[in-house]
Design an enzyme around this catalytic site. Structure first.
Site, mmCIF file in Angstrom:
data_model
loop_
_atom_site.group_PDB
_atom_site.id
_atom_site.type_symbol
_atom_site.label_atom_id
_atom_site.label_comp_id
_atom_site.label_asym_id
_atom_site.label_seq_id
_atom_site.Cartn_x
_atom_site.Cartn_y
_atom_site.Cartn_z
ATOM 1 N N ASP A 1 37.651 93.093 -41.277
ATOM 2 C CA ASP A 1 36.075 92.832 -41.216
ATOM 3 C C ASP A 1 36.132 91.692 -40.969
ATOM 4 O O ASP A 1 38.080 90.734 -41.048
ATOM 5 C CB ASP A 1 36.130 92.137 -43.254
HETATM 6 MG MG LIG Z 1 34.542 89.060 -45.546
#
Ligand SMILES: [Mg+2]
Length: 228
Positions: free
Chosen positions: A8
């Site tokens: 991420d």
């Molecule tokens: Mg994030």
């Protein structure tokens, strides 16, 4: 043996709050408005809530883009057109590049030892702008941005897209690292990936999104991966 990493970006590699603050204060200044920390808290909450609604499929990306500013700008007595503000904000955000402590070292390590892919919910324009501005694109074999994929984490279709784009993809040899229970951990667990939550604030894990492992600083990740 871990071969592939899905990483991420926002609040895992980018210090999103710092990036958001820079972009918001620049956008407000362009309209002659003075930025305050209360503005940032207000906008962050509105934006977070709308992204969660998008993750749940309740609103579209096009609605989110302007609607969050329509709600936020109602706190000012000076009228500001949300559409124009959204464009200025996104231009400013695309230039931000504040990274979390240890992020560059982590990216360098992961890119040398694993097949590293970015998996990020966001707009193509702002995410690519920030990746370029921070000079971190070189660490990834490929960057999967939700707008380009056509759907968002945690949806199965997002991960299907990534899996089908990776030659010899092996779900059992893939780890997802991210900060968000709702988009990263929920999605990764459901897809059968090993999940690691980056959780520097020691926030509680929702019952439906328990990560397999948890780290509190980025430098814990390399030894953890080597142990899996
Ligand atoms: Mg994030």
């Amino acid at each position: 043996m871990i071969k592939t990493i899905f990483l991420d970006l926002d609040d895992t590699i980018f210090d999103f709050k710092a990036c958001e603050k820079q972009a918001l204060s620049a956008a407000l200044a362009s309209k002659g408005l003075v930025f305050t920390e209360a503005d940032l808290s207000s906008y962050s909450k509105i934006n977070d809530d709308m992204w969660k609604a998008l993750e749940r499929g309740e609103i579209t990306r096009e609605v989110l883009r302007v609607k969050r500013f329509e709600v936020f700008l109602s706190r000012f007595s000076t009228p500001v057109a949300p559409e124009s503000f959204a464009n200025i904000y996104m231009d400013a955000l695309a230039k931000t590049n504040v990274l979390i402590k240890g992020a560059r070292e982590l990216l360098s390590y992961l890119s040398e030892h694993y097949e590293l892919y970015a998996v990020t919910n966001g707009y193509e324009y702002t995410q690519n702008g920030r990746i370029k501005s921070a000079d971190i694109g070189k660490y990834f074999k490929r960057i999967f941005i939700s707008q380009c994929v056509g759907t968002v984490k945690p949806k199965k279709e997002f991960f299907d897209y990534c899996a089908s784009a990776i030659l010899g993809f092996d779900v059992k040899a893939t780890v997802l690292i991210g900060d968000s229970p709702t988009s990263d951990i929920l999605g990764g667990n459901a897809y059968g990936l090993t999940t690691i939550r980056y959780n520097p604030m020691h926030l509680p894990n929702p019952e439906n999104a328990i990560p397999e492992r948890e780290v509190y600083s980025l430098d814990e990740i390399p030894p953890l991966l080597a142990s899996l």
